[in-house]
Structure formats: structure tokens, C-alpha cells
Design an enzyme around this catalytic site. Sequence first.
Site, PDB file in Angstrom:
ATOM      1  N   ASP A 366      -7.479  22.469   8.125  1.00 17.32           N
ATOM      2  CA  ASP A 366      -8.420  21.412   8.492  1.00 17.32           C
ATOM      3  C   ASP A 366      -9.090  21.756   9.817  1.00 17.32           C
ATOM      4  OD1 ASP A 366      -6.612  20.812  10.454  1.00 17.32           O
ATOM      5  OD2 ASP A 366      -6.010  18.888   9.620  1.00 17.32           O
ATOM      6  N   ASN A 374     -17.000  14.306  15.475  1.00 26.45           N
ATOM      7  CA  ASN A 374     -17.756  13.168  14.931  1.00 26.45           C
ATOM      8  C   ASN A 374     -18.156  12.202  16.030  1.00 26.45           C
ATOM      9  OD1 ASN A 374     -18.137  13.679  12.229  1.00 26.45           O
ATOM     10  ND2 ASN A 374     -16.176  12.820  11.610  1.00 26.45           N
ATOM     11  N   ASP A 383     -20.791  15.675   8.710  1.00 24.59           N
ATOM     12  CA  ASP A 383     -20.946  16.051   7.303  1.00 24.59           C
ATOM     13  C   ASP A 383     -21.561  17.435   7.174  1.00 24.59           C
ATOM     14  OD1 ASP A 383     -21.785  12.732   6.016  1.00 24.59           O
ATOM     15  OD2 ASP A 383     -19.885  13.652   6.561  1.00 24.59           O
ATOM     16  N   GLU A 413     -11.395  16.040   6.468  1.00 26.64           N
ATOM     17  CA  GLU A 413     -11.714  17.380   6.953  1.00 26.64           C
ATOM     18  C   GLU A 413     -10.643  18.372   6.528  1.00 26.64           C
ATOM     19  OE1 GLU A 413     -10.611  14.939   8.775  1.00 26.64           O
ATOM     20  OE2 GLU A 413      -9.314  15.598  10.430  1.00 26.64           O
TER      21      GLU A 413
END
Length: 502
Positions: A366, A374, A383, A413
Site C-alpha cells: 500500500d 490526500n 485518485d 490504497e
Amino acid sequence: MPKLLVHERDDALGELNRLDRVIHTDLHYLATTTKDWAAWDDTYAFIQGKQNDYPVRNFSFEMFNDMDYDLMLFFTPELELHWTAGIDSNTGNFSSCPDLTQRCSWAAPLASLARDKLANRAVVEIDHNLEGEPETNFLLVNDGQVFNVAAHAIHHTDDTGPSEGWLVQLQVLDEAWVEKISTQTALAMQFQLGQQEDLGTPSIEPISDEQLIARKQLSGTDVPVQIGIKIHRSNFMERLAAMRYSQLWTAGLLATVILLVLVLLERTVLLPLRQLARFTREARAEINEATLSSALLERRDEVGELAREFTHLIQQQRMKRTSLENLSLTDHLTGLANRRCFDDRLKALFNKVEHKGQPVAAILFDVDHFKAYNDRYGHQAGDQCLIMLSDSAQRTVSSEAGADALLARIGGEEFAVILPGVEETQAVELAEAIRRGIEALVLRHEGAARGFVTISCGLSYLPRISEASSSDLLKTADDALYRAKEGGRNQVVRAAVSPAQD
């Protein structure tokens, strides 16, 4: 109809359980940050009274406003309060005090509840993390608000010396938190306090022809918190419409067959009708080889036209079914396989007899500090980051792994690769290639230590599929991923799956 309703209920329960897992992952993140603070030498010195400037250097309105927690409490080993700092969730005011008088009086009820919770729990009941260090994570309710609480013993970074007390962090689970979880899961989440008698099995209730609501008790807590989601019934209504359409079409077909049998002669009518009847039976049984003869399709009468329309209809149905199957197995953002496809592939790999005794490897990875990414750049940029990372990983898997390898996005993620029939060195090389490929993108990330986006990988290898279950494989890979995070991130950590005991 009963099968459609059961399928709809199973889908709703699956989404509800997915929401439950995402919530627990988010709640446990607080324990991670609590450990980071508690295992800091400056914190150890502060609780001993050696760093009087510790609060000024570390606590501010901006710091708490940017973090996922709202209150920090420092307790001595005797559970006496040493310091309080945080933002009052009711007023939005920041305060930092050595006691609970004046500006910090708002935190008194929370401090009392947290102290009682720690005092009433026996040492053997306190959770321990992977390194064996004591930590605890629980929910508290104060004045109608639910708080996520994490506590960790305060000690040196290198684990020398005795514990000097406890650090407790509290996170209010308010509307902003609910909106964050809803965004992560793409589900219209409901979160509310219930009654103790509400604890029980999940409930699935249609509230209209277009929507249903699914509710359940949040697992793993003695606080009666109910979570719920509203789900559109579009899939159910489409299946219902398809079922009714199939019934109507079958009735029309039978009426047409009866009329043709009564009017047409054996040579010109009955034989073509038998061919049509056989074709429809095979098509309805989903036999891909179901075809009509060219002579029948080329006829210029009503029978030929009916045959052509049948062929066109079956082709359309197969195309729609194929499209729906692809959508159900594909992640909408990255175009990779989704969690459902990954689980199905892994289950089939472990269940088929021909795969027994073969080796298999699993890679979980991840994005490091993705929440910070974010928060800094926005979810749209997040995204786009996931899309670029998945494209890079897919290129690496396609070029360096076999055709049986599968790359999937299994969480926000989080990604996974299943590699059947490979040697452990090949799996490690592939994991390193994925990590290097993403590192080579040099995606700017000012919130990360290296200044750009990196990933952490956990690898699990099973020499023989018969030696363990798929859950063992994934759990070991997940443990390895956790160690990669704890070990500094941007690295591959591998571990072997222990054979299951008979």
C-alpha cells in the site's frame, strides 16, 4: 424471486461487513499514532518532568486540527493526570494545561472515563501489538458523543527503562468522520448510538422499491453503536425485470410455436420449429455452441426472420452478461481486478486439486502516508496517484510475471498480487520491481520523509499449497507489510507461511 431476495441480502451484508472492516482499520490507526508519541524519548523525558517546553514545542491548534485525534492525556504510572492538550469538540477552542481547571475543564469527563477504563482493565486483558508492547483501543461515550480512544505505555524509543505512565489519545467520531468513511467506502454510511437491547443480528429492510437499509452492531466493542448503509436496489430491479422479460418472451415464443404448428406443413414449418426449439433450449441453458443453420437464417419468410431475431437477442444477452460480469470483477477507478475477483481467484487456486503441491506467493502493498497525501493534495489528486501507481504496477506484473499472476486493488490504497507456480526469489524480485517502478515515478509528496510517493510491500511465500490455507497466506503477507511499515517504509519485507497443523 426467493433467490433474488437472498442474493440481494447477501450483497447488502457483504457491503455492511466491508464497512465494518474499514471502520476498524480507521479506528486502529489511532493506536499507531499513539504508539509513535508514546515511544518518543522527548515524551519519556516530559512525563518525568525534565522537558518543560515540551507542550509549547509540540502542541498547537494547527497540529490538532490537522490530525485525526482531538485530545491527548498524559497519565503517570499511578494514573494521575500529568498534562492535557486538545480541541474542545463543542466549541472548537484549543487548550493545553497541566490540570483540568479553567481552560481545560471541558476535558475532565473524558479524562475521568479514560482513567476508569485503564484502571478497570487487568494487565492480561490489555491488547498487545506485534512487538509485544501493551496497547489498548476502545470506544467511550460522553454527552451523546462517541470517542475512539487509544492508549499506550510511555517508554524509551529503544525500549530501555521502565514505563513512566500512559499516553491516551481521543478522536471524536462526528459527522466529519462519518463523511470521511463514507467517501472511503463509497457508501452512504449511518452511525449512531443505540440501546443495549439493539445488539443482535444484522437487519436488512427495504424502505422503497429503489432503496433498502442495512444495519448492524459495530463489531469488537461493548458500546452499542449501530452502523448502517442505504443501498440502491438497481441490481435487484434489473434482475427482476430480466426475469419478467424472460417469462413474457417465453410465453410469446410458445404462442408463436403453437400458431406455426397449426398453420404450416411439416416440411416448411415443423422442422424449422424444432431447430428453433432446440436453439432456445441450448441458449437458455447457456451452451455457447448453440447456433442456427445458415439455411434457416437465410430464409426470407417469417421463420427465417424469427431465427435471425433469436440470434440477435441471444448475442445481446451474452454481451450484456459479459459486460456485467466484467464490471462486477473490476475496480472502477484503476481498471484492475477488485477484491471480489481477487478472492474468487485465490479461492479457486486453493480449492482445485490440480494446484495442490504447487508453490504460491502473495504480495500486499500500500501507499506510504497516503492519508497525508490526500489531506495535502485532495482526493482527486489521490485518485490520480492511485491510477498512476496501478498502471506502473500492472506494467511490471505483465512484463515480469506469468500469465497466471493477478494484480488487484483490494482496498482504498491497498493492492495485492497473487503469484502461483513461482519460486520465492522470483516473487521477491517482482515485489522489488513494483516498488522501484513506483519510486521511479517520483510523484511529489511533501508529507513523506523522502518527498515523493513510495510503497511498502509484504510478501508471503508458500512452497506447497496444501500446507496452509489462503487466509494463512494473506495474513502472513499482511504481517510482513506491517513490519515493512514499522521498519521505515519503502521496502519489501518477506515472510514464510507456517504449515497448518492437522
